[in-house]
Design an enzyme around this catalytic site. Structure first.
Site, PDB file in Angstrom:
ATOM      1  CG  ASP A  10      -1.605   1.262   1.495  1.00  0.00           C
ATOM      2  OD1 ASP A  10      -2.289   1.713   0.563  1.00  0.00           O
ATOM      3  OD2 ASP A  10      -1.486   1.830   2.611  1.00  0.00           O
ATOM      4  CG  ASP A  12      -1.592   7.795   0.377  1.00  0.00           C
ATOM      5  OD1 ASP A  12      -0.688   8.637   0.361  1.00  0.00           O
ATOM      6  OD2 ASP A  12      -2.353   7.582  -0.585  1.00  0.00           O
TER       7      ASP A  12
HETATM    8  C1  XBP Z   1      -5.236   6.325   0.804  1.00  0.00           C
HETATM    9  C2  XBP Z   1      -6.390   7.081   0.303  1.00  0.00           C
HETATM   10  C3  XBP Z   1      -6.205   8.187  -0.655  1.00  0.00           C
HETATM   11  C4  XBP Z   1      -5.448   9.372  -0.089  1.00  0.00           C
HETATM   12  C5  XBP Z   1      -5.612  10.599  -0.941  1.00  0.00           C
HETATM   13  O1  XBP Z   1      -4.731   5.520  -0.221  1.00  0.00           O
HETATM   14  O2  XBP Z   1      -7.508   6.754   0.642  1.00  0.00           O
HETATM   15  O3  XBP Z   1      -7.460   8.610  -1.061  1.00  0.00           O
HETATM   16  O4  XBP Z   1      -5.954   9.685   1.206  1.00  0.00           O
HETATM   17  O5  XBP Z   1      -5.225  10.376  -2.251  1.00  0.00           O
HETATM   18  P1  XBP Z   1      -3.838   4.163   0.054  1.00  0.00           P
HETATM   19  P2  XBP Z   1      -6.118  10.866  -3.490  1.00  0.00           P
HETATM   20  O6  XBP Z   1      -4.659   3.060  -0.558  1.00  0.00           O
HETATM   21  O7  XBP Z   1      -2.536   4.382  -0.666  1.00  0.00           O
HETATM   22  O8  XBP Z   1      -3.656   3.995   1.535  1.00  0.00           O
HETATM   23  O9  XBP Z   1      -6.605  12.241  -3.153  1.00  0.00           O
HETATM   24  O10 XBP Z   1      -5.198  10.854  -4.681  1.00  0.00           O
HETATM   25  O11 XBP Z   1      -7.253   9.882  -3.610  1.00  0.00           O
HETATM   26 MG    MG Z   2      -2.975   3.242   3.322  1.00  0.00          MG
END
Ligand code: XBP
Ligand code: MG
Length: 256
Positions: A10, A12
């Protein structure tokens, strides 16, 4: 023995703690650009994170917190434009060096490359953000280390739906038993679990109180030889930083 063939990361919260001081600030700067007078403080943003995807999060906020707001010309176009501005702000924050990589990530990825363990990314975030984060934290060439970079709107449903993980497995022609996922949140863990994947969770301030009972192992971070991790749940407990050997051991041992 179930051989480890790939690690799927993953982005973020997992590769880097992007949410509080990255995405959240970028949303707030975009709100200012659009003269909306909106602000997402740290606590509220934690609640909003249950909605994955930035466009979806904006739409949810409007519907639940600003019900009298009338988006122009329509909700979809408004969210898309605002989100585009947010993406530019997020990339600028990354360029300023605002978001460092989490402990152990660099080491584990390099070990995987050396040992021929395949690598992939499965993220809800926009592809542009994922590429910028990889380049600013792991180096300009790092996107090439990942066989598949699955992100954002490449699939119909975002996490906790399994779509992004099923897409990744399909592109790599791998079955889930040969892969291990590294995630940081309940939504990500559920997405991976629904795709039949084993998952290690490294928590952060936003996710340490999530229900992570489906994880094989829950850690405060992946750890490094000079920076041991803390095990929050699961096992095995004999190691003090996360290695490919431990990943292999998890795949080979039965789930409890
Ligand atoms: C986490 C998310 C993303 C980010 C924001 O993604 O839910 O929406 O918070 O990014 P991950 P965007 O699966 O990597 O943990 O504004 O580009 O959606
Ligand atoms: Mg994440």
């Amino acid at each position: 023995m179930m051989q480890l063939q790939a690690l799927i990361f993953d982005v973020d919260g997992t590769l880097a703690e992007t949410e509080r001081d990255g995405h959240r600030l970028a949303f707030n700067r975009a709100f200012a650009d659009f003269d909306l007078g909106w602000d997402w403080p740290v606590g509220l943003y934690g609640k909003l994170l249950t909605v994955t995807g930035g466009k979806e999060r904006i739409q949810h906020y409007v519907e639940h917190y600003k019900p009298s707001f009338v988006p122009e010309p329509d909700m979809e176009t408004f969210c898309k434009a605002l989100h585009q501005a947010k993406t530019e702000h997020f990339k600028a924050i990354l360029q300023d060096g605002g978001v460092p990589v989490r402990p152990g990530v660099q080491r584990l990825i390099q070990d995987a490359r050396k040992q021929g363990v395949r690598l992939a990314i499965a993220s809800t975030s926009t592809l542009d953000n994922v590429l910028a984060l990889l380049q600013t934290t792991l180096g300009p060439n790092s996107p090439n280390w990942f066989e598949v970079i699955a992100a954002g709107d490449m699939v119909p449903e975002k996490k906790p739906a399994p779509d992004i993980y099923l897409y990744t497995l399909d592109k790599m022609a791998l079955s889930p038993e040969h892969c291990l996922v590294i995630e940081d949140s309940h939504q990500g863990l559920i997405a991976a679990t629904r795709a039949g994947l084993n998952t290690v969770v490294t928590v952060n301030d936003y996710t340490r109180h999530h229900d992570l009972s489906a994880a094989r192992l829950v850690l405060n971070h992946l750890g490094d030889p000079h920076r041991p991790y803390t095990v929050l749940s699961g096992g095995p407990r004999q190691a003090y930083y996360f290695t490919l050997e431990l990943a292999q051991l998890l795949l080979s041992s039965p789930k409890h």
